[in-house]
Design an enzyme around this catalytic site. Structure first.
Site, PDB file in Angstrom:
ATOM      1  N   GLU A  43       1.053  -1.003  -0.061  1.00  0.00           N
ATOM      2  CA  GLU A  43       0.320   0.061   0.101  1.00  0.00           C
ATOM      3  C   GLU A  43       1.153   1.133   0.067  1.00  0.00           C
ATOM      4  O   GLU A  43       2.010   0.769   0.289  1.00  0.00           O
ATOM      5  CB  GLU A  43      -0.654   0.117   1.113  1.00  0.00           C
ATOM      6  CG  GLU A  43      -1.897   1.544   1.111  1.00  0.00           C
ATOM      7  CD  GLU A  43      -3.060   1.248   2.774  1.00  0.00           C
ATOM      8  OE1 GLU A  43      -3.005   0.427   3.963  1.00  0.00           O
ATOM      9  OE2 GLU A  43      -3.129   2.341   2.437  1.00  0.00           O
ATOM     10  N   ARG A 270       5.683 -13.526   9.467  1.00  0.00           N
ATOM     11  CA  ARG A 270       6.012 -11.672   9.039  1.00  0.00           C
ATOM     12  C   ARG A 270       7.413 -11.419   9.939  1.00  0.00           C
ATOM     13  O   ARG A 270       7.822 -11.657  11.001  1.00  0.00           O
ATOM     14  CB  ARG A 270       5.912 -10.395   9.425  1.00  0.00           C
ATOM     15  CG  ARG A 270       4.507 -10.589  10.880  1.00  0.00           C
ATOM     16  CD  ARG A 270       3.621 -10.141  11.115  1.00  0.00           C
ATOM     17  NE  ARG A 270       4.001  -8.593  10.486  1.00  0.00           N
ATOM     18  CZ  ARG A 270       2.789  -7.372  10.124  1.00  0.00           C
ATOM     19  NH1 ARG A 270       1.616  -7.972   8.675  1.00  0.00           N
ATOM     20  NH2 ARG A 270       3.882  -5.933   9.311  1.00  0.00           N
ATOM     21  N   LYS A 280       3.966   0.959   9.715  1.00  0.00           N
ATOM     22  CA  LYS A 280       4.082   1.762   9.335  1.00  0.00           C
ATOM     23  C   LYS A 280       3.536   3.442  10.323  1.00  0.00           C
ATOM     24  O   LYS A 280       3.954   3.832   9.939  1.00  0.00           O
ATOM     25  CB  LYS A 280       3.094   1.963   7.544  1.00  0.00           C
ATOM     26  CG  LYS A 280       4.091   1.202   6.874  1.00  0.00           C
ATOM     27  CD  LYS A 280       3.857   1.210   5.752  1.00  0.00           C
ATOM     28  CE  LYS A 280       3.020  -0.010   4.793  1.00  0.00           C
ATOM     29  NZ  LYS A 280       1.944   0.021   3.521  1.00  0.00           N
TER      30      LYS A 280
HETATM   31  P1  ATP Z   1      -0.638  -1.850   6.713  1.00  0.00           P
HETATM   32  O1  ATP Z   1      -1.147  -2.797   6.321  1.00  0.00           O
HETATM   33  O2  ATP Z   1      -0.760  -1.431   8.028  1.00  0.00           O
HETATM   34  O3  ATP Z   1      -0.446  -0.224   5.738  1.00  0.00           O
HETATM   35  P2  ATP Z   1       1.276  -3.805   5.892  1.00  0.00           P
HETATM   36  O4  ATP Z   1       3.031  -3.454   6.567  1.00  0.00           O
HETATM   37  O5  ATP Z   1       0.710  -4.573   6.123  1.00  0.00           O
HETATM   38  O6  ATP Z   1       1.228  -2.322   6.626  1.00  0.00           O
HETATM   39  P3  ATP Z   1       1.928  -3.722   3.064  1.00  0.00           P
HETATM   40  O7  ATP Z   1       2.835  -2.274   1.942  1.00  0.00           O
HETATM   41  O8  ATP Z   1       0.176  -3.574   3.374  1.00  0.00           O
HETATM   42  O9  ATP Z   1       1.787  -3.026   4.611  1.00  0.00           O
HETATM   43  O10 ATP Z   1       2.837  -4.745   2.628  1.00  0.00           O
HETATM   44  C1  ATP Z   1       3.186  -5.447   1.773  1.00  0.00           C
HETATM   45  C2  ATP Z   1       3.023  -6.796   1.620  1.00  0.00           C
HETATM   46  O11 ATP Z   1       4.301  -7.716   2.364  1.00  0.00           O
HETATM   47  C3  ATP Z   1       2.029  -7.428   1.925  1.00  0.00           C
HETATM   48  O12 ATP Z   1       1.800  -8.454   1.847  1.00  0.00           O
HETATM   49  C4  ATP Z   1       2.335  -7.634   3.992  1.00  0.00           C
HETATM   50  O13 ATP Z   1       1.618  -9.106   4.351  1.00  0.00           O
HETATM   51  C5  ATP Z   1       4.010  -7.981   3.768  1.00  0.00           C
HETATM   52  N1  ATP Z   1       5.124  -7.147   5.144  1.00  0.00           N
HETATM   53  C6  ATP Z   1       4.386  -6.211   5.476  1.00  0.00           C
HETATM   54  N2  ATP Z   1       5.132  -6.257   7.119  1.00  0.00           N
HETATM   55  C7  ATP Z   1       5.702  -7.347   6.576  1.00  0.00           C
HETATM   56  C8  ATP Z   1       6.541  -7.975   7.538  1.00  0.00           C
HETATM   57  N3  ATP Z   1       6.542  -7.380   8.966  1.00  0.00           N
HETATM   58  N4  ATP Z   1       7.289  -9.172   7.407  1.00  0.00           N
HETATM   59  C9  ATP Z   1       6.911  -9.956   6.295  1.00  0.00           C
HETATM   60  N5  ATP Z   1       5.836  -9.412   5.385  1.00  0.00           N
HETATM   61  C10 ATP Z   1       5.892  -8.271   5.106  1.00  0.00           C
END
Ligand code: ATP
Ligand code: MG
Length: 567
Positions: A43, A270, A280
């Site tokens: 995102e 994760r 984030k």
């Molecule tokens: P949010 O959804 O709260 O904005 P997010 O960290 O999930 O935060 P995204 O941009 O949706 O952010 O993440 C993109 C991809 O990265 C998703 O598929 C998510 O599962 C993966 N991702 C995010 N944080 C982690 C992490 N700490 N470890 C592994 N994969 C992650």
């Protein structure tokens, strides 16, 4: 088990992680016509962090491994939080990590028309309805895992009325929060996500790509699986928190898919790291409140922060290989990441001299106007990396800590009457110290043994200590930014009773002046990697100019992880 299955199993490439095994099995079974297409779906509401790197290595890595492709899809369904600045940084960071999506760059917003059509279809089929309740009322009716939820009083509107309201929601007739579109599934389902999940909400903020075309925006659960489908994604690999969403992912996707092609969600653990945060929202708070210097502050766990700090893509990828992928949440030790960068920089960094806490040392028997050049190896770990020259003269700087007036036993550095070797140069002996009125040492006076330079008869004479040094007249002052861990506690996210801002490490940045040899000043291009011998790994910061050199310390030399392993 049939013979064929056994044979397939024995053909499976060795060393696959569990996700790769699943993907391999699907390919073997000829699912989706034998196609493999993954996606990385950030995102654009913040910069990527090291946790995202773990997902990137998985999504792009598995595609690479089995000859598939990986899409980059910006999951831009919430215009309020999203921005093109983030889109640009995300592209840059993925490329820097060494992955490429070719021309497969997509946006969830590309599918807004198709998603809207699907929503209208579901409304007509009696599978979705407009709810006039507030989000608070809806939440209050959700029930709990052990108690069924309460059906909305608007649940049994006719398809005609629902369609009319939904179109008017999108025409901008209603205020944000006034109405939502919900899937009509089962308010008593044991899976909370099935209790009439919200599909669309009204947002009147302009979107960074679609402008003011839309007044309704799809929720993650209604957008993600279908976006996968529209794009031809076969394996939608994500993190474990999406396990409970999977049935809903499948529910919506099955409205589109058939037996020839259906995307599949697989989840892994994760990345969580000690002494930092991965949320984030929290990282944005640090940036917005000026608690760090920006998203790319070298203390941040962001890819851009790590890059600025001097981490290499290889070190990050090695780290992610080491921790691996599992189905269980864990907290990884940040010293493992530090170990990985140290290991990689040890391989590639140019060895140089810099004195960070200098004290002057005068060689009383060395001619005042004489300057020699001594030759230094650039990197003993790398064949063919060559040598560079370094000036030597009567007055030099050494580290203050490398001298003790009253040393304990086994202090092998400099002390009155003791001998040490100046790295790459002569053996010297301390004869005297000069102090100021307060008793601080301002100068160490030594003699040098002229017979001990490389190539001379006494070159191999052994002394216990070797010190780094720079010639005082030739040294260049540089700003050294010494970083420590961002948080003072091991697991900031676990400290639920305290504001995470209170947990920041006040010592996470210490600025010093370092005296560097001229070669460093001449080669301080962006991206250069140095090992300041006995101190640590340094790289020029973006702020560095020819007139004002600035170096970031990537990491010190001491390896706490290696030590732990040896225990
Ligand atoms: P949010 O959804 O709260 O904005 P997010 O960290 O999930 O935060 P995204 O941009 O949706 O952010 O993440 C993109 C991809 O990265 C998703 O598929 C998510 O599962 C993966 N991702 C995010 N944080 C982690 C992490 N700490 N470890 C592994 N994969 C992650
Ligand atoms: Mg997310």
């Amino acid at each position: 088990m049939t013979e064929i299955n056994k044979e397939q199993e024995s053909n499976e490439p060795r060393g696959l992680n569990f996700v790769e095994q699943e993907v391999y099995a699907d390919l073997q079974a000829g699912k989706n016509g034998g196609r493999l297409n993954t996606r990385f779906p950030p995102e654009p509401n913040g910069y990527l962090h090291i946790g995202h790197a773990k997902a990137i290595c998985m999504d792009f890595g598995v595609a690479e491994k089995f000859g598939g492709t990986c899409n980059l899809r910006f999951d831009d369904t919430n215009p309020v939080k999203e921005d093109v600045e983030y889109v640009d940084s995300i592209r840059e960071d993925i490329h820097w990590l060494g992955f490429d999506w070719g021309n497969r760059e997509y946006y969830a917003s590309d599918y807004f028309p198709q998603l809207f059509d699907l929503a209208c279809r579901l409304i007509k089929e009696g599978k979705a309805y407009v709810d006039d309740q507030t989000s608070e009322q809806i939440a209050a009716q959700k029930g709990s895992p052990t108690e069924p939820g309460i059906e909305s009083p608007f649940r049994n509107r006719t398809p005609e009325e629902n369609l009319d309201l939904f179109l008017r929601m999108n025409a901008g007739e209603f205020e944000e929060g006034a109405r939502v579109l919900r899937a009509k599934i089962d308010m008593a389902s044991s899976n909370m996500h099935f209790r009439d999940p919200i599909m669309y909400r009204i947002i009147k903020h302009p979107h960074h790509r679609t402008g003011t075309t839309w007044k309704v925006y799809p929720m993650y659960d209604f957008a993600h699986g279908q976006s996968d489908y529209f794009e031809g994604v076969t394996h939608s690999i994500c993190t474990l928190e999406f396990v409970p969403h999977r049935p809903l992912y499948e529910y919506f996707v099955h409205e589109l898919a058939d037996e020839t092609y259906c995307p599949r969600q697989i989840e892994f653990n994760r990345l969580n790291l000690t002494y930092t945060v991965m949320s984030k929202r929290k990282l944005l708070t640090l940036v917005k409140e000026g608690l760090v210097a920006g998203w790319d502050d070298p203390r941040m766990p962001t890819i851009s922060g790590l890059r600025r700090r001097g981490f290499t893509p290889q070190s990050i990828r090695n780290f992610i290989d080491t921790i691996g992928y599992t189905k269980y949440e864990a907290l990884n030790d940040i010293s493992l990441l530090e170990h990985a960068v140290r290991d990689d920089l040890n391989r590639i960094a140019t060895r140089v001299m810099g004195v960070i806490n200098p004290v002057k040392l005068v060689l009383t028997n060395y001619p005042a106007d004489k300057v020699e050049t001594v030759t230094m190896e650039n990197n003993p770990e790398q064949e063919g990396s060559g040598v560079h020259e370094m000036p030597f003269s009567r007055e030099i700087y050494i580290e203050r800590d490398d001298f003790m007036e009253n040393p304990p036993k086994k202090f092998f550095r400099l002390a009155p009457g003791a001998e040490v070797r100046l790295k790459g140069a002569y053996i010297i002996k301390c004869e005297d110290v000069v102090k100021d009125a307060e008793g601080n040492i301002v100068e160490i006076r030594c003699t040098y043994d002229p017979d001990t330079l490389s190539g001379m008869p006494g070159a191999n004479r052994k002394v216990k200590g070797t010190l780094h040094w720079v010639s005082a007249a030739h040294a260049v002052d540089a700003e050294a930014r010494i970083y420590d861990r961002l948080f003072a506690v091991e697991n900031p996210s676990a400290e639920v009773d305290r504001d995470f801002r209170e947990l920041l490490n006040p010592e996470s940045l210490v600025v010093k002046t370092v005296k560097v040899e001229p070669f460093v000043a001449q080669n301080a291009a962006q991206g250069a990697k140095f090992q300041f011998q006995r101190i640590g790994y340094f790289t020029p910061d973006y702020d560095s100019t020819a007139d004002h050199l600035v170096f970031n310390r990537t990491i010190g030399l001491r390896d706490t992880w290696e030590k732990l392993q040896k225990k």
